[in-house]
Scaffold this motif. Sequence first.
Motif, PDB file in Angstrom:
ATOM      1  N   ASP A 138       0.864  -1.177   0.000  1.00 30.02           N
ATOM      2  CA  ASP A 138       0.000   0.000   0.000  1.00 30.02           C
ATOM      3  C   ASP A 138       0.901   1.228   0.000  1.00 30.02           C
ATOM      4  O   ASP A 138       1.876   1.302   0.762  1.00 30.02           O
ATOM      5  N   TRP A 139       0.543   2.224  -0.842  1.00 30.20           N
ATOM      6  CA  TRP A 139       1.381   3.423  -0.937  1.00 30.20           C
ATOM      7  C   TRP A 139       0.505   4.617  -1.317  1.00 30.20           C
ATOM      8  O   TRP A 139      -0.259   4.570  -2.295  1.00 30.20           O
ATOM      9  N   ARG A 140       0.589   5.644  -0.489  1.00 28.84           N
ATOM     10  CA  ARG A 140      -0.173   6.881  -0.703  1.00 28.84           C
ATOM     11  C   ARG A 140      -1.674   6.613  -0.864  1.00 28.84           C
ATOM     12  O   ARG A 140      -2.334   7.146  -1.757  1.00 28.84           O
ATOM     13  N   GLY A 141      -2.163   5.723  -0.036  1.00 29.19           N
ATOM     14  CA  GLY A 141      -3.581   5.434  -0.027  1.00 29.19           C
ATOM     15  C   GLY A 141      -4.047   4.460  -1.081  1.00 29.19           C
ATOM     16  O   GLY A 141      -5.214   4.039  -1.080  1.00 29.19           O
ATOM     17  N   ALA A 142      -3.162   4.070  -2.003  1.00 34.60           N
ATOM     18  CA  ALA A 142      -3.523   3.109  -3.063  1.00 34.60           C
ATOM     19  C   ALA A 142      -3.037   1.720  -2.679  1.00 34.60           C
ATOM     20  O   ALA A 142      -1.987   1.563  -2.044  1.00 34.60           O
ATOM     21  N   ARG A 143      -3.805   0.713  -3.092  1.00 34.31           N
ATOM     22  CA  ARG A 143      -3.460  -0.679  -2.775  1.00 34.31           C
ATOM     23  C   ARG A 143      -3.066  -1.410  -4.072  1.00 34.31           C
ATOM     24  O   ARG A 143      -3.888  -1.502  -5.002  1.00 34.31           O
ATOM     25  N   TYR A 144      -1.814  -1.910  -4.078  1.00 29.64           N
ATOM     26  CA  TYR A 144      -1.282  -2.607  -5.253  1.00 29.64           C
ATOM     27  C   TYR A 144      -1.108  -4.091  -4.905  1.00 29.64           C
ATOM     28  O   TYR A 144      -0.492  -4.417  -3.887  1.00 29.64           O
ATOM     29  N   ARG A 145      -1.656  -4.960  -5.761  1.00 36.44           N
ATOM     30  CA  ARG A 145      -1.581  -6.395  -5.498  1.00 36.44           C
ATOM     31  C   ARG A 145      -1.201  -7.157  -6.767  1.00 36.44           C
ATOM     32  O   ARG A 145      -1.543  -6.747  -7.882  1.00 36.44           O
ATOM     33  N   LYS A 146      -0.523  -8.269  -6.548  1.00 38.43           N
ATOM     34  CA  LYS A 146      -0.251  -9.212  -7.640  1.00 38.43           C
ATOM     35  C   LYS A 146      -0.347 -10.618  -7.055  1.00 38.43           C
ATOM     36  O   LYS A 146      -0.125 -10.836  -5.849  1.00 38.43           O
ATOM     37  N   GLY A 147      -0.691 -11.589  -7.898  1.00 40.84           N
ATOM     38  CA  GLY A 147      -0.797 -12.950  -7.398  1.00 40.84           C
ATOM     39  C   GLY A 147      -1.381 -13.887  -8.431  1.00 40.84           C
ATOM     40  O   GLY A 147      -1.548 -13.529  -9.614  1.00 40.84           O
ATOM     41  N   ALA A 148      -1.696 -15.101  -7.986  1.00 44.73           N
ATOM     42  CA  ALA A 148      -2.276 -16.106  -8.874  1.00 44.73           C
ATOM     43  C   ALA A 148      -3.598 -15.595  -9.440  1.00 44.73           C
ATOM     44  O   ALA A 148      -4.289 -14.768  -8.825  1.00 44.73           O
ATOM     45  N   VAL A 149      -3.955 -16.104 -10.615  1.00 42.76           N
ATOM     46  CA  VAL A 149      -5.142 -15.615 -11.326  1.00 42.76           C
ATOM     47  C   VAL A 149      -6.389 -15.715 -10.453  1.00 42.76           C
ATOM     48  O   VAL A 149      -7.117 -14.735 -10.243  1.00 42.76           O
ATOM     49  N   ASP A 150      -6.669 -16.893  -9.910  1.00 41.57           N
ATOM     50  CA  ASP A 150      -7.877 -17.085  -9.107  1.00 41.57           C
ATOM     51  C   ASP A 150      -7.839 -16.234  -7.837  1.00 41.57           C
ATOM     52  O   ASP A 150      -8.877 -15.728  -7.393  1.00 41.57           O
ATOM     53  N   ALA A 151      -6.638 -16.063  -7.251  1.00 38.19           N
ATOM     54  CA  ALA A 151      -6.518 -15.294  -6.016  1.00 38.19           C
ATOM     55  C   ALA A 151      -6.826 -13.819  -6.251  1.00 38.19           C
ATOM     56  O   ALA A 151      -7.537 -13.177  -5.463  1.00 38.19           O
ATOM     57  N   VAL A 152      -6.311 -13.244  -7.325  1.00 34.23           N
ATOM     58  CA  VAL A 152      -6.562 -11.833  -7.618  1.00 34.23           C
ATOM     59  C   VAL A 152      -8.024 -11.613  -8.000  1.00 34.23           C
ATOM     60  O   VAL A 152      -8.645 -10.620  -7.592  1.00 34.23           O
ATOM     61  N   LEU A 153      -8.593 -12.560  -8.762  1.00 32.41           N
ATOM     62  CA  LEU A 153     -10.010 -12.429  -9.121  1.00 32.41           C
ATOM     63  C   LEU A 153     -10.884 -12.474  -7.872  1.00 32.41           C
ATOM     64  O   LEU A 153     -11.863 -11.721  -7.746  1.00 32.41           O
ATOM     65  N   ALA A 154     -10.543 -13.351  -6.926  1.00 32.01           N
ATOM     66  CA  ALA A 154     -11.309 -13.426  -5.680  1.00 32.01           C
ATOM     67  C   ALA A 154     -11.145 -12.137  -4.880  1.00 32.01           C
ATOM     68  O   ALA A 154     -12.105 -11.645  -4.265  1.00 32.01           O
ATOM     69  N   TYR A 155      -9.924 -11.573  -4.885  1.00 30.40           N
ATOM     70  CA  TYR A 155      -9.663 -10.312  -4.186  1.00 30.40           C
ATOM     71  C   TYR A 155     -10.504  -9.183  -4.777  1.00 30.40           C
ATOM     72  O   TYR A 155     -10.992  -8.294  -4.066  1.00 30.40           O
ATOM     73  N   LEU A 156     -10.699  -9.228  -6.101  1.00 32.74           N
ATOM     74  CA  LEU A 156     -11.490  -8.198  -6.780  1.00 32.74           C
ATOM     75  C   LEU A 156     -12.981  -8.546  -6.845  1.00 32.74           C
ATOM     76  O   LEU A 156     -13.761  -7.794  -7.436  1.00 32.74           O
ATOM     77  N   HIS A 157     -13.340  -9.716  -6.264  1.00 30.00           N
ATOM     78  CA  HIS A 157     -14.727 -10.192  -6.279  1.00 30.00           C
ATOM     79  C   HIS A 157     -15.237 -10.358  -7.718  1.00 30.00           C
ATOM     80  O   HIS A 157     -16.346  -9.955  -8.066  1.00 30.00           O
ATOM     81  N   LEU A 158     -14.379 -10.962  -8.540  1.00 30.47           N
ATOM     82  CA  LEU A 158     -14.736 -11.239  -9.936  1.00 30.47           C
ATOM     83  C   LEU A 158     -14.709 -12.732 -10.183  1.00 30.47           C
ATOM     84  O   LEU A 158     -13.951 -13.486  -9.537  1.00 30.47           O
ATOM     85  N   GLY A 159     -15.489 -13.192 -11.125  1.00 28.34           N
ATOM     86  CA  GLY A 159     -15.456 -14.585 -11.549  1.00 28.34           C
ATOM     87  C   GLY A 159     -14.587 -14.750 -12.781  1.00 28.34           C
ATOM     88  O   GLY A 159     -14.230 -13.765 -13.449  1.00 28.34           O
ATOM     89  N   ARG A 160     -14.254 -15.988 -13.125  1.00 32.85           N
ATOM     90  CA  ARG A 160     -13.425 -16.262 -14.297  1.00 32.85           C
ATOM     91  C   ARG A 160     -14.070 -15.702 -15.569  1.00 32.85           C
ATOM     92  O   ARG A 160     -13.373 -15.212 -16.461  1.00 32.85           O
ATOM     93  N   ASP A 161     -15.375 -15.816 -15.643  1.00 30.72           N
ATOM     94  CA  ASP A 161     -16.057 -15.367 -16.852  1.00 30.72           C
ATOM     95  C   ASP A 161     -16.084 -13.846 -16.967  1.00 30.72           C
ATOM     96  O   ASP A 161     -16.439 -13.301 -18.021  1.00 30.72           O
ATOM     97  N   GLU A 162     -15.726 -13.135 -15.899  1.00 34.03           N
ATOM     98  CA  GLU A 162     -15.699 -11.670 -15.934  1.00 34.03           C
ATOM     99  C   GLU A 162     -14.326 -11.125 -16.340  1.00 34.03           C
ATOM    100  O   GLU A 162     -14.140  -9.915 -16.438  1.00 34.03           O
ATOM    101  N   LEU A 163     -13.377 -12.020 -16.548  1.00 31.56           N
ATOM    102  CA  LEU A 163     -12.050 -11.613 -17.013  1.00 31.56           C
ATOM    103  C   LEU A 163     -12.189 -11.109 -18.451  1.00 31.56           C
ATOM    104  O   LEU A 163     -12.782 -11.786 -19.293  1.00 31.56           O
ATOM    105  N   PRO A 164     -11.692  -9.901 -18.781  1.00 32.62           N
ATOM    106  CA  PRO A 164     -11.797  -9.389 -20.154  1.00 32.62           C
ATOM    107  C   PRO A 164     -11.278 -10.408 -21.163  1.00 32.62           C
ATOM    108  O   PRO A 164     -10.214 -11.021 -20.949  1.00 32.62           O
ATOM    109  N   ALA A 165     -12.010 -10.588 -22.250  1.00 29.38           N
ATOM    110  CA  ALA A 165     -11.696 -11.638 -23.229  1.00 29.38           C
ATOM    111  C   ALA A 165     -10.264 -11.572 -23.756  1.00 29.38           C
ATOM    112  O   ALA A 165      -9.570 -12.604 -23.791  1.00 29.38           O
ATOM    113  N   PRO A 166      -9.742 -10.394 -24.178  1.00 28.67           N
ATOM    114  CA  PRO A 166      -8.356 -10.353 -24.673  1.00 28.67           C
ATOM    115  C   PRO A 166      -7.350 -10.791 -23.609  1.00 28.67           C
ATOM    116  O   PRO A 166      -6.393 -11.513 -23.900  1.00 28.67           O
ATOM    117  N   LEU A 167      -7.574 -10.347 -22.368  1.00 25.49           N
ATOM    118  CA  LEU A 167      -6.663 -10.727 -21.287  1.00 25.49           C
ATOM    119  C   LEU A 167      -6.803 -12.208 -20.963  1.00 25.49           C
ATOM    120  O   LEU A 167      -5.808 -12.894 -20.694  1.00 25.49           O
TER     121      LEU A 167
END
Length: 682
Positions: free
Chosen positions: A387-416
Amino acid sequence: MNAQNPLHGAQAPLAGTSFAALCAPALRQAFVKLDPRRLWRAPVMAVVALTATLTSLLCAVPDSGVSTGLALQIALWLWFTVLFANFAEALAEGRGRARADSLRAGGRGLMARRRAGDGYETVAAAALRRGDVVRVQAGESIPGDGEVIDGVAAVNEAAITGESAPVIRAAGGDRSAVTGNTQVVSDWLLVRITANPGESTLDRMIALVEGAKRQKTPNEVALDILLIGLTLIFLVVVATLQPFARFAGGDLPLVYLAALLVTLIPTTIGGLLSAIGIAGMDRLVRLNVIAKSGRAVEAAGDVHVLMLDKTGTITFGNRRCSAMVKAPGVTTPALAEAALIASLADETPEGTSIVDYLKGLHTLQAPPREDLDVVPFSAETRLSGADWRGARYRKGAVDAVLAYLHLGRDELPAPLAREVEKIAQSGGTPLLVAADGQLLGAIHLKDVVKPGIRERFGELRRMGIRTVMVTGDNPLTAAAIAAEAGVDDVIAEATPEKKLARIRQEQAEGKLVAMCGDGANDAPALAQADVGLAMNDGTQAAREAANLVDLDSDPTKLLDVVRVGKELLVTRGALTTFSVANDVAKYFAILPALFAGLYPQLGALDLMRLHSPQSAILSAIVFNALIIVVLIPLALRGVRVQALDAARLLRRNLLIYGVGGLVAPFLGIKLIDLLLTAVGLV
């Protein structure tokens, strides 16, 4: 012994020795090696020594058929031939003596703290036996080869490997083996000794570099038998010359016949054979590889299949960042900045590689690490960041980051999503990057193939050696890395049983197999392989199963061992070819000059037009001695192996050393004949 620490042995640096410094002791050793008990180890040179002795005795016989001066010159050059051969061997041995002296100095006066009952007793390191347990603390030297059974410590192995950077040794796992005469620089270790005196790595290295205790390899024994056979053949040939001379009403002096025998037998390779073998082992020692047998080194030169572990050999062993993929609507600088901040406090190899990658591609201003509120990686969240200057930066496994963002696999942008799938299918590892709840893109982590490894495999392929990558990865990942590295075959999801079965299959087809390993699970395959290279920092089981041990624990060293083995075989073969061609040429160069007076018809074959039979014999003897001196540097350096298959390599050596061996005597003997005549020695 160190005055401040009685358990610390002298750490002498490994010294290099110049050629000039080696010459004086080698000359002394050349005379020492005239001992008949030593000469009989080289049958061809033993025959030369006997002939020189006979010729020396004939110098005192007035009616020997030749002048005393000529007989004395022949006798002296015969002795020079023996001395030059001894000098070549002594020079090869001398190259390792300085290193052996340094290694001995390192272990001289070394003491150990041996466990006795509930306490410890101080004893000389030489008194330790297999199974003894010793405690070694910071600043003390490890008294013998062993395996760590308790403790974790940094160990300086410079006395053995020459590398100054300490390595970590700990109980359990594949990094528990320690080598005698190395120094603990931090903490402490409890070590179980695994070698009796005279059996340690240090002892084996000293024996190798000195060369005196080196056993002849099977190829050397076979070549000795060939040389003895050729010697017997030429002995019969020379013995029949006198009857031919008598039949023509002439006579050949015994001194001539003795000298002729020496010029015709394969003295060149006979004099250099031992030096070639010792120099080959010296080159192996310079690579910091200990050979338990010369057979393993020779087998390395003949291997058809090279089995290499992927991790640490073909790849660096740690996944590294190789690319960034941004999500739709995200700028590259935004993704790079988020990935950098999320990785700054990540001290894993993967995190460090991300930082290095981004700093190399983008001019980013990284915030001070002390200003970051670090979020360490955990197995539960599979996330890390800051965390830096009030912003939160994260990286990790695909499923872990999607869960952190409360997104499902099908909500991942198609190109990505397509890029993430492509990374996974190629054998890489995708990591997602997010900042303040927004998905920014992905990081591509992959096993990075070492630079130049593909080219090295190409060289091996041109030599007729097939490479097989061994890995525990799934077939998809293994295939991707194998294609990038350029190996010929791959064993995926490898188990000890799979490795062993593959080696046996190759051997059943008549192929020689080389393999490297460091774990206990590699021991069966290392024992089965014709050439097994174990890592010195690996398990005791692996080191005992292998016939070669790499003190630097560098798996890629197997490629260099193969090259040394090939150089040894090619050098021996090249100089044998040269020697045999030499003998054939000398036969046709000298005999016409000897018999032209008795059989005038042979004058048509006397192409060299030597001054007289006396000058022909003396010139041949002088050339026979000097050619050994000329070839000493080649025997010690070795013939460089070209990236050619066996057939092309054979044609090349026949052209260079076969034709060269035929031409050299005609030129050399003629020049010496002119010189001897000019100065009036004949």
